[in-house]
Scaffold this motif. Structure first.
Motif, PDB file in Angstrom:
ATOM      1  N   GLU A  87     -40.486  53.534 114.754  1.00  0.00           N
ATOM      2  CA  GLU A  87     -40.068  54.621 114.208  1.00  0.00           C
ATOM      3  C   GLU A  87     -41.098  54.681 112.664  1.00  0.00           C
ATOM      4  N   PHE A  88     -41.197  53.276 112.160  1.00  0.00           N
ATOM      5  CA  PHE A  88     -42.809  53.161 111.087  1.00  0.00           C
ATOM      6  C   PHE A  88     -43.766  53.136 111.236  1.00  0.00           C
ATOM      7  N   ASP A  89     -43.985  52.373 113.051  1.00  0.00           N
ATOM      8  CA  ASP A  89     -45.249  52.332 113.400  1.00  0.00           C
ATOM      9  C   ASP A  89     -45.873  53.884 113.550  1.00  0.00           C
ATOM     10  N   ALA A  90     -45.769  54.597 114.127  1.00  0.00           N
ATOM     11  CA  ALA A  90     -45.570  56.126 114.089  1.00  0.00           C
ATOM     12  C   ALA A  90     -46.583  56.956 112.224  1.00  0.00           C
ATOM     13  N   GLU A  91     -45.169  56.836 111.085  1.00  0.00           N
ATOM     14  CA  GLU A  91     -46.429  57.458 110.415  1.00  0.00           C
ATOM     15  C   GLU A  91     -47.126  56.266 109.690  1.00  0.00           C
ATOM     16  N   LEU A  92     -46.676  55.031 110.189  1.00  0.00           N
ATOM     17  CA  LEU A  92     -48.111  53.923 109.576  1.00  0.00           C
ATOM     18  C   LEU A  92     -49.711  54.412 110.015  1.00  0.00           C
ATOM     19  N   THR A  93     -49.545  55.128 111.484  1.00  0.00           N
ATOM     20  CA  THR A  93     -50.408  55.328 112.381  1.00  0.00           C
ATOM     21  C   THR A  93     -50.993  56.197 111.486  1.00  0.00           C
ATOM     22  N   ALA A  94     -50.097  57.482 111.618  1.00  0.00           N
ATOM     23  CA  ALA A  94     -50.530  59.119 110.953  1.00  0.00           C
ATOM     24  C   ALA A  94     -51.651  58.524 109.498  1.00  0.00           C
ATOM     25  N   SER A  95     -50.853  58.037 108.867  1.00  0.00           N
ATOM     26  CA  SER A  95     -51.564  57.391 107.651  1.00  0.00           C
ATOM     27  C   SER A  95     -52.847  56.640 107.305  1.00  0.00           C
ATOM     28  N   LEU A  96     -52.982  56.088 108.415  1.00  0.00           N
ATOM     29  CA  LEU A  96     -54.015  55.170 108.523  1.00  0.00           C
ATOM     30  C   LEU A  96     -54.971  55.895 109.114  1.00  0.00           C
ATOM     31  N   VAL A 109     -51.447  52.648 104.123  1.00  0.00           N
ATOM     32  CA  VAL A 109     -50.680  51.921 105.463  1.00  0.00           C
ATOM     33  C   VAL A 109     -50.664  50.653 104.983  1.00  0.00           C
ATOM     34  N   ARG A 110     -50.756  49.418 103.941  1.00  0.00           N
ATOM     35  CA  ARG A 110     -49.998  48.302 103.613  1.00  0.00           C
ATOM     36  C   ARG A 110     -48.394  48.771 102.827  1.00  0.00           C
ATOM     37  N   SER A 111     -48.465  49.800 102.255  1.00  0.00           N
ATOM     38  CA  SER A 111     -47.395  50.218 101.348  1.00  0.00           C
ATOM     39  C   SER A 111     -46.252  50.250 102.680  1.00  0.00           C
ATOM     40  N   ILE A 112     -46.711  51.547 103.928  1.00  0.00           N
ATOM     41  CA  ILE A 112     -46.141  51.730 104.699  1.00  0.00           C
ATOM     42  C   ILE A 112     -45.344  50.025 105.632  1.00  0.00           C
ATOM     43  N   ASN A 113     -46.051  49.419 105.808  1.00  0.00           N
ATOM     44  CA  ASN A 113     -46.603  48.248 106.929  1.00  0.00           C
ATOM     45  C   ASN A 113     -45.147  47.637 105.965  1.00  0.00           C
ATOM     46  N   LYS A 114     -44.908  47.312 104.491  1.00  0.00           N
ATOM     47  CA  LYS A 114     -44.326  46.871 103.918  1.00  0.00           C
ATOM     48  C   LYS A 114     -42.648  47.042 104.211  1.00  0.00           C
ATOM     49  N   LEU A 134     -44.293  37.934 108.962  1.00  0.00           N
ATOM     50  CA  LEU A 134     -44.884  38.991 110.277  1.00  0.00           C
ATOM     51  C   LEU A 134     -45.031  39.572 108.830  1.00  0.00           C
ATOM     52  N   GLU A 135     -45.113  40.117 108.138  1.00  0.00           N
ATOM     53  CA  GLU A 135     -45.658  41.755 107.008  1.00  0.00           C
ATOM     54  C   GLU A 135     -46.945  40.846 107.001  1.00  0.00           C
ATOM     55  N   SER A 136     -47.427  40.045 106.845  1.00  0.00           N
ATOM     56  CA  SER A 136     -48.951  39.070 106.760  1.00  0.00           C
ATOM     57  C   SER A 136     -50.238  39.527 108.244  1.00  0.00           C
ATOM     58  N   ASP A 137     -48.841  38.652 109.073  1.00  0.00           N
ATOM     59  CA  ASP A 137     -49.932  39.032 110.575  1.00  0.00           C
ATOM     60  C   ASP A 137     -50.245  40.603 110.702  1.00  0.00           C
ATOM     61  N   ARG A 138     -49.250  41.523 110.948  1.00  0.00           N
ATOM     62  CA  ARG A 138     -49.073  42.995 111.015  1.00  0.00           C
ATOM     63  C   ARG A 138     -50.473  43.276 110.604  1.00  0.00           C
ATOM     64  N   MET A 139     -50.373  43.378 109.752  1.00  0.00           N
ATOM     65  CA  MET A 139     -51.626  43.770 108.034  1.00  0.00           C
ATOM     66  C   MET A 139     -53.243  43.247 108.249  1.00  0.00           C
ATOM     67  N   THR A 140     -52.870  41.945 109.542  1.00  0.00           N
ATOM     68  CA  THR A 140     -54.089  41.275 109.509  1.00  0.00           C
ATOM     69  C   THR A 140     -54.788  41.267 110.848  1.00  0.00           C
ATOM     70  N   ARG A 141     -53.343  42.348 111.259  1.00  0.00           N
ATOM     71  CA  ARG A 141     -53.975  42.882 112.804  1.00  0.00           C
ATOM     72  C   ARG A 141     -55.064  44.231 112.684  1.00  0.00           C
ATOM     73  N   ILE A 142     -53.896  45.047 112.161  1.00  0.00           N
ATOM     74  CA  ILE A 142     -54.427  46.618 111.333  1.00  0.00           C
ATOM     75  C   ILE A 142     -55.314  46.303 110.644  1.00  0.00           C
ATOM     76  N   SER A 143     -55.895  45.231 109.841  1.00  0.00           N
ATOM     77  CA  SER A 143     -57.511  45.429 109.160  1.00  0.00           C
ATOM     78  C   SER A 143     -58.463  44.681 109.952  1.00  0.00           C
ATOM     79  N   LEU A 167     -62.871  48.037 102.586  1.00  0.00           N
ATOM     80  CA  LEU A 167     -61.437  47.958 103.861  1.00  0.00           C
ATOM     81  C   LEU A 167     -60.276  47.853 102.537  1.00  0.00           C
ATOM     82  N   GLU A 168     -59.557  46.974 101.783  1.00  0.00           N
ATOM     83  CA  GLU A 168     -59.090  46.727 101.644  1.00  0.00           C
ATOM     84  C   GLU A 168     -58.369  47.696 100.644  1.00  0.00           C
ATOM     85  N   SER A 169     -59.292  48.373 100.122  1.00  0.00           N
ATOM     86  CA  SER A 169     -59.123  49.380  99.081  1.00  0.00           C
ATOM     87  C   SER A 169     -58.781  50.790  99.440  1.00  0.00           C
ATOM     88  N   SER A 170     -59.088  51.138 101.218  1.00  0.00           N
ATOM     89  CA  SER A 170     -58.675  52.709 101.415  1.00  0.00           C
ATOM     90  C   SER A 170     -57.483  52.188 102.780  1.00  0.00           C
TER      91      SER A 170
END
Length: 372
Positions: A36-45, A71-76, A148-157, A64-67
């Motif tokens: 459910e959050f991934d939909a919001e995360l992708t739209a925000s991205l 997305v990081r907030s939603i992932n958390k 898990l939070e860190s892993d997801r964000m690394t994959r996204i970045s 990249l990290e600044s932009s």
């Protein structure tokens, strides 16, 4: 009349089975939260990347990290929500588990035993705090959440960075991260994180169940003689659990009649461990019960004997060849069928699975003995 220990083994196997199904349902609900959050995360991205004009030559990790801050907030929030669900489920499950064992033994033990050895229960807070403060597979639950939070964000970045370098559109980058709807979103880079979340959830529930059992045994150790490892008998059973099936251990985990170490114990020895153990009660004589306090049938039910049943290794020998191949692999299967090697020879006396390199050393000897 079936003995108390026989009934106890059956009940604990059933309890483990249904607890496994429960943990699967909890894991699925966790994944639903993440999705459910991934939909919001992708739209925000996509919105964020559309608003940021980045020249490939001037693209830097800092920019990249600044932009990706939103997305990081939603992932958390996604991971926090999923693990909040898991934590609440575990708290409710702790309430159930703390009552399960006293209820089971109150039902199975004769009144004469209960009068002399009243059952000691454990509290919800005692169990829950122990589970949350003890690591499983090397980390606390809170540490698994952070990981898990860190892993997801690394994959996204990494996906965003590679997408820019490859000239992908923002929509394509979003699809690579979340996946495609017609694939059930299982083809995105976040799918592995979903699988990891499932493994964490199921292992955490198993960790709680094993801790509840350990605490109950510790509080009522006067009525128990030993414990016996019970492995699930199917082709998904791990090699570490196969060799431990039906082995006996003291209440504090020392091997009885063998050298295979207990390690963390059933339910904790590896991720997604489905093994459990039965608790073997002492006989009525060992408990000091007077002869006239029990009738003959009740005394027979409290014989203190370890239940006998099919071991995993005996079971696997009766299975069709396709299942034996699944369990042992082609090389070990060939050694077993053509080289005359018993499956027990695939393990050391410490319960370690012999490597293929070691098998090569006994391969020629095995076939030499059989004239092949």
């Amino acid at each position: 009349m079936r003995s108390v220990n026989e009934q106890l083994m059956d009940e604990l196997i059933a309890h483990s089975l249904f607890s496994g199904r429960y943990s699967t349902s909890v894991a699925r609900r966790m994944i639903k939260v993440l999705n459910e959050f991934d939909a919001e995360l992708t739209a925000s991205l996509i919105v964020t990347l559309d608003d940021v004009s980045i020249d490939v030559n001037g693209f830097t990790a800092r920019r990249l990290e600044s932009s990706l801050s939103s997305v990081r907030s939603i992932n958390k929030r996604a991971v926090d929500s999923a693990f909040s669900l898991l934590t609440e489920e575990m708290r409710e499950y702790a309430v159930y588990e703390m009552g399960y064992y006293p209820s089971l033994f109150d039902d199975l033990l004769p009144d004469a035993v209960l009068r002399q050895y009243p059952l000691m229960g454990i509290t919800e807070e005692m169990l829950f705090s122990s589970v949350m403060s003890r690591p499983f597979q090397g980390k606390l639950l809170s540490e698994w959440a952070s990981g898990l939070e860190s892993d997801r964000m690394t994959r996204i970045s990494n996906t965003v960075r590679n997408g820019y370098l490859n000239g992908d559109s923002t929509v394509d980058i979003g699809r690579k991260i979340r996946g495609h709807a017609n694939q059930g979103y299982k083809d995105g880079v976040l799918q592995l994180s979903r699988a990891n979340a499932t493994t964490i959830a199921k292992t955490a529930i198993s960790h709680l169940q094993a801790t509840a059992r350990d605490q109950f045994v510790d509080a009522n150790k006067d009525i128990f003689d030993c414990k016996q490892w019970l492995s699930t008998l199917d082709n998904k059973t791990s090699h570490t659990c196969i060799v431990r099936d039906r082995l006996k251990y003291t209440l504090d985990g020392k091997p009885i009649g063998h050298k295979v170490p207990y390690l963390q114990g059933p339910g904790k020895i590896h991720f997604n461990c489905r093994s459990t153990e039965t608790l073997v009660t002492k006989s009525w004589r060992e408990l000091g019960i007077d002869l006239d306090e029990m009738d003959a049938g009740t005394r027979a039910s409290m014989d203190g004997q370890v239940p006998t049943d099919t071991t995993y290794l005996a079971w696997i020998l009766r299975q069709p060849e396709w299942r034996q191949r699944q369990v042992f692999g082609e090389t070990r299967f060939r050694l077993m069928k053509e080289g005359g090697i018993h499956p027990s020879e695939f393990y050391t006396d410490k319960g370690e699975f012999i490597s293929l390199e070691q098998l090569k050393q006994i391969d020629s000897e095995a076939f030499h003995r059989t004239g092949r």
